[in-house]
Design an enzyme around this catalytic site. Structure first.
Site, PDB file in Angstrom:
ATOM      1  N   TYR A   1       0.828  -1.203   0.000  1.00 12.06           N
ATOM      2  CA  TYR A   1       0.000   0.000   0.000  1.00 12.06           C
ATOM      3  C   TYR A   1       0.870   1.265   0.000  1.00 12.06           C
ATOM      4  O   TYR A   1       1.791   1.384  -0.795  1.00 12.06           O
ATOM      5  CB  TYR A   1      -0.994  -0.025   1.160  1.00 12.06           C
ATOM      6  CG  TYR A   1      -2.136  -1.013   0.953  1.00 12.06           C
ATOM      7  CD1 TYR A   1      -3.231  -0.688   0.166  1.00 12.06           C
ATOM      8  CD2 TYR A   1      -2.098  -2.288   1.527  1.00 12.06           C
ATOM      9  CE1 TYR A   1      -4.272  -1.586  -0.042  1.00 12.06           C
ATOM     10  CE2 TYR A   1      -3.138  -3.194   1.323  1.00 12.06           C
ATOM     11  CZ  TYR A   1      -4.218  -2.835   0.539  1.00 12.06           C
ATOM     12  OH  TYR A   1      -5.243  -3.725   0.324  1.00 12.06           O
ATOM     13  N   SER A   2       0.632   2.199   0.916  1.00 13.05           N
ATOM     14  CA  SER A   2       1.298   3.500   0.824  1.00 13.05           C
ATOM     15  C   SER A   2       2.767   3.485   1.216  1.00 13.05           C
ATOM     16  O   SER A   2       3.453   4.505   1.039  1.00 13.05           O
ATOM     17  CB  SER A   2       0.557   4.536   1.670  1.00 13.05           C
ATOM     18  OG  SER A   2      -0.650   4.904   1.041  1.00 13.05           O
ATOM     19  N   THR A   3       3.272   2.382   1.715  1.00  8.51           N
ATOM     20  CA  THR A   3       4.719   2.277   1.881  1.00  8.51           C
ATOM     21  C   THR A   3       5.393   2.468   0.525  1.00  8.51           C
ATOM     22  O   THR A   3       6.559   2.874   0.444  1.00  8.51           O
ATOM     23  CB  THR A   3       5.083   0.926   2.522  1.00  8.51           C
ATOM     24  OG1 THR A   3       4.445   0.853   3.809  1.00  8.51           O
ATOM     25  CG2 THR A   3       6.578   0.776   2.736  1.00  8.51           C
TER      26      THR A   3
END
Length: 395
Positions: free
Chosen positions: A68-70
């Protein structure tokens, strides 16, 4: 749940293994990996559990998983490579590189506001479908044609999905190749790091499946279709969760366990990586191998006012109103990246997290397929792992 833990810990870092085991026995992990380096050498490289909820496929050393946003930390790095090479000016208008972006009053928005979530371009003005996210030209065209949702530069609000298209299109206009291709050729390929944005079909066989959070009265369920449609919203003033609602309403995420999702380039949300791969990249970044000292300082410099509220995260996270953004990176406001306030990184929905701590010569990454907490250290699985890492570092 119990799990067979594989891998190694250097002497003094056994506490990380103990906390990793507790993530399975006490904190609900399904499958996961954790890795950390000191001075560029791995002191932690562990993995265990299952690659999907059926329990028929083990998590392996080279398993990949949606983080995801990593992913945003990798996307931001691509931009900073170009800054370091003199090909991208953070204070230049985005429209210098992407002329179509100048529509609807956006001609003067500087590149740094894309990286620091201050552009106000969190979504287009016409709802898109999950399948639309796979069409790069369509999404970028819609964002270029959209007016900002608030006065650019006046506030910060997490650009949950648009961040990747906005920054990625600037990178593409400069380099002539996609964000994922640039990342692979310039960073992860040379480093031998298992991190992909746009995962090749040849690598899909080692991708773990994501699982929804454990329901209070039921087992895990596979992460499938998008959440129910949000109430119609036309302004960020409509209700307190308006900005969060807008991000989901206009750019919805669908089934992340499909080949189409894995192969697409969604540079804010669909990076697939191993913990070892992310830790390798952050070790190189924090260790000065990828960018100059000046660029390293700039990317982790606060872009807003101290403890400035974030229009999105203030409404959607347990941490409340305060948030500090650098240039594409979460700053260590709450100590989620250990005791050094200069550490920086990024987390992802569900609990993945990765960071660099240049002063202590540390990098860290935790990835998992059991959805849990939010985009950073509010997920206790990574918090306990990071705490054990620094206890080991003190010796």
């Amino acid at each position: 749940m119990t799990a067979h833990i594989h891998g190694t810990c250097a002497p003094g870092f056994e506490g990380v293994r103990e906390e990793f085991e507790r993530n399975f026995t006490e904190r609900g992990d399904l499958g996961a990996g954790v890795a950390a380096t000191v001075d560029g050498e791995f002191v932690v490289d562990l993995w265990g559990g299952d690659a999907d909820k059926t329990g028929t496929r083990a998590w392996e050393r080279d398993s990949l998983v949606n983080v995801y946003s990593t992913t945003k930390g990798m996307t931001a790095l691509c931009a900073h490579l170009l800054v370091d090479r003199g090909e991208l000016d953070l204070d230049a208008p985005v429209a210098r590189y992407w002329p179509e972006f100048a529509q609807e009053g956006k001609a003067d928005i500087p590149v740094r506001w894309l990286l620091s979530h201050r552009s106000g371009v969190i979504a287009p003005r016409e709802p898109m479908t999950s399948d639309d996210l796979y069409d790069w030209e369509k999404v970028c065209g819609a964002l270029a044609a959209a007016p900002p949702w608030w006065q650019p530069g006046s506030a910060q609000g997490y650009h949950a999905l648009s961040f990747g298209y906005l920054v990625g299109e600037v990178v593409r206009r400069i380099t002539g190749v996609s964000l994922g291709a640039f990342l692979r050729s310039e960073v992860t390929g040379p480093l031998g790091a298992d991190v992909f944005v746009g995962t090749p079909e040849s690598e899909h066989g080692r991708c773990a499946n994501m699982a929804r959070p454990i329901a209070p009265d039921g087992p895990r369920s596979a992460l499938g279709s998008a959440p129910p449609p949000a109430p119609p919203v036309t302004s960020i003033d409509d209700h307190p969760m308006a900005v969060v609602t807008l991000a989901l309403q206009y750019l919805p995420v669908g089934n992340v366990n499909t080949a189409a999702y894995r192969s697409a380039e969604i540079p804010a949300a669909n990076g697939h990586a191993s913990a070892r791969g992310l830790a390798t990249v952050y070790a190189a970044l924090g260790g000065g191998e990828l960018v100059s000292p000046g660029t390293l300082e700039r990317l982790r410099t606060r872009q807003g006012e101290p403890d400035e509220p974030d229009l999105v995260l203030a409404a959607g996270t347990a941490w409340g109103e305060k948030w500090d953004w650098g240039l594409g990176y979460m700053l260590n406001l709450y100590g989620q990246a250990g005791p050094n306030p200069r550490a920086f990184g990024h987390g992802g929905a569900g609990g993945s997290y990765a960071f660099a701590d240049p002063e202590n010569r540390v990098s860290f990454a935790y990835v998992m397929n059991q959805m849990g907490g939010g985009t950073s250290g509010e997920d206790l699985r990574s918090v306990h792992l990071v705490g054990a890492l620094y206890r080991g570092l003190k010796g």
